[in-house]
Design a protein around this motif. Structure first.
Motif, PDB file in Angstrom:
ATOM      1  N   GLU A 112      15.109 -37.960 -35.129  1.00  0.00           N
ATOM      2  CA  GLU A 112      14.115 -37.126 -34.453  1.00  0.00           C
ATOM      3  C   GLU A 112      13.165 -38.011 -33.662  1.00  0.00           C
ATOM      4  OE1 GLU A 112      11.012 -33.574 -35.731  1.00  0.00           O
ATOM      5  OE2 GLU A 112      11.806 -34.910 -37.250  1.00  0.00           O
ATOM      6  N   GLY A 113      12.896 -37.604 -32.449  1.00  0.00           N
ATOM      7  CA  GLY A 113      11.969 -38.341 -31.606  1.00  0.00           C
ATOM      8  C   GLY A 113      11.264 -37.398 -30.658  1.00  0.00           C
TER       9      GLY A 113
ATOM     10  N   GLY B  81      10.530 -38.338 -20.188  1.00  0.00           N
ATOM     11  CA  GLY B  81       9.766 -38.838 -21.330  1.00  0.00           C
ATOM     12  C   GLY B  81      10.726 -39.118 -22.468  1.00  0.00           C
ATOM     13  N   GLY B  82      10.260 -38.896 -23.681  1.00  0.00           N
ATOM     14  CA  GLY B  82      11.116 -39.111 -24.844  1.00  0.00           C
ATOM     15  C   GLY B  82      11.195 -40.572 -25.234  1.00  0.00           C
TER      16      GLY B  82
ATOM     17  N   THR C  75      15.044 -23.070 -31.266  1.00  0.00           N
ATOM     18  CA  THR C  75      15.617 -23.999 -30.294  1.00  0.00           C
ATOM     19  C   THR C  75      15.231 -23.657 -28.867  1.00  0.00           C
ATOM     20  OG1 THR C  75      17.483 -24.406 -31.755  1.00  0.00           O
ATOM     21  CG2 THR C  75      17.813 -24.898 -29.418  1.00  0.00           C
ATOM     22  N   ALA C  76      14.802 -24.676 -28.126  1.00  0.00           N
ATOM     23  CA  ALA C  76      14.547 -24.517 -26.697  1.00  0.00           C
ATOM     24  C   ALA C  76      15.854 -24.649 -25.928  1.00  0.00           C
ATOM     25  CB  ALA C  76      13.535 -25.545 -26.213  1.00  0.00           C
ATOM     26  N   GLN C  77      16.594 -25.742 -26.191  1.00  0.00           N
ATOM     27  CA  GLN C  77      17.849 -25.972 -25.476  1.00  0.00           C
ATOM     28  C   GLN C  77      18.617 -27.133 -26.096  1.00  0.00           C
ATOM     29  OE1 GLN C  77      16.902 -27.112 -21.439  1.00  0.00           O
ATOM     30  NE2 GLN C  77      15.600 -28.779 -22.091  1.00  0.00           N
TER      31      GLN C  77
ATOM     32  N   THR D 226       8.201 -27.469 -32.071  1.00  0.00           N
ATOM     33  CA  THR D 226       7.546 -28.756 -32.323  1.00  0.00           C
ATOM     34  C   THR D 226       7.562 -29.553 -31.019  1.00  0.00           C
ATOM     35  OG1 THR D 226       9.451 -30.161 -32.877  1.00  0.00           O
ATOM     36  CG2 THR D 226       8.578 -28.763 -34.655  1.00  0.00           C
ATOM     37  N   THR D 227       6.962 -30.711 -31.038  1.00  0.00           N
ATOM     38  CA  THR D 227       6.958 -31.583 -29.855  1.00  0.00           C
ATOM     39  C   THR D 227       8.136 -32.548 -29.880  1.00  0.00           C
ATOM     40  OG1 THR D 227       5.536 -33.182 -30.986  1.00  0.00           O
ATOM     41  CG2 THR D 227       4.448 -31.482 -29.659  1.00  0.00           C
ATOM     42  N   ASN D 228       9.081 -32.340 -30.785  1.00  0.00           N
ATOM     43  CA  ASN D 228      10.180 -33.281 -30.956  1.00  0.00           C
ATOM     44  C   ASN D 228      11.531 -32.702 -30.567  1.00  0.00           C
ATOM     45  OD1 ASN D 228       8.590 -35.378 -31.779  1.00  0.00           O
ATOM     46  ND2 ASN D 228       8.814 -34.939 -33.941  1.00  0.00           N
TER      47      ASN D 228
END
Length: 195
Positions: free
Chosen positions: A59-60, A67-68, A116-118, A183-185
């Motif tokens: 997870e990141g 980004g990421g 889930t976003a994608q 979440t932001t991950n």
């Protein structure tokens, strides 16, 4: 009365120790064809460190590719606990044979089913050297496939049929990204392919 307070304190202290000793069973990874994390978990590849126990925990931060995780840390999601996944092992990661210009199924295994976003799938460019760490410069930053998640929780396993480009030969790396909606991950999974 004093015995009850002592007992309650003892139970509370024990509960904290148990809660911190149990790892979080999160979240998801590519199980088929085997990702680097899956190979480590199965013992096919050794010297993997903590990832052998937690293939689902790569997870990141979200936002790839603008980004990421940093370049060279993509396969581990920027998580130093799993840095072994970023080691190209001089090109010796086991590969799965695939056909250029065909579709290939990739199956996620989930242990915590986040909204889930994608899902997105990226592949290295022609001329990629499997002895190189994975970076944005050696990836095609246009996804092979983007699958909307519609903020829904996935089932325990989920398969996507990903179109592979024509004309590729040799060892390439597919980077799969599961962007979580709540979440932001995101979760990152690298799969070594032999065209």
């Amino acid at each position: 009365m004093r015995k009850r307070h002592l007992f309650a304190a003892l139970v509370g202290a024990l509960a904290v120790q148990v809660a911190t000793a149990i790892p979080a069973f999160s979240h998801g990874y590519i199980s088929g064809p085997p990702s680097r994390a899956a190979y480590c978990a199965a013992g096919t590849v050794t010297g993997c460190g903590d990832i052998q126990w937690e293939p689902q925990s790569v997870e990141g931060p979200k936002g790839f590719p603008s980004g990421g995780p940093a370049d060279g840390k993509l396969c581990a999601g920027g998580n130093s606990r799993f840095a072994q996944l970023d080691n190209p092992r001089n090109g010796a990661w086991p590969t799965t044979k695939v056909a250029a210009g065909q579709k290939q199924n990739f199956t996620w295994k989930f242990t915590a089913r986040h909204a889930t976003a994608q899902y997105r799938y990226f592949l290295t460019k022609p001329g990629y050297s499997a002895s190189s760490v994975l970076s944005r410069s050696n990836l095609n930053l246009t996804p092979l496939l983007t699958v909307p998640g519609n903020n829904a929780q996935p089932p325990s396993t989920l398969t996507h049929s990903v179109p592979l480009p024509a004309g590729l030969t040799g060892h390439h790396v597919l980077l799969a990204v599961w962007d979580v909606a709540d979440t932001t991950n995101a979760f990152y999974s690298c799969v070594d392919l032999q065209f």
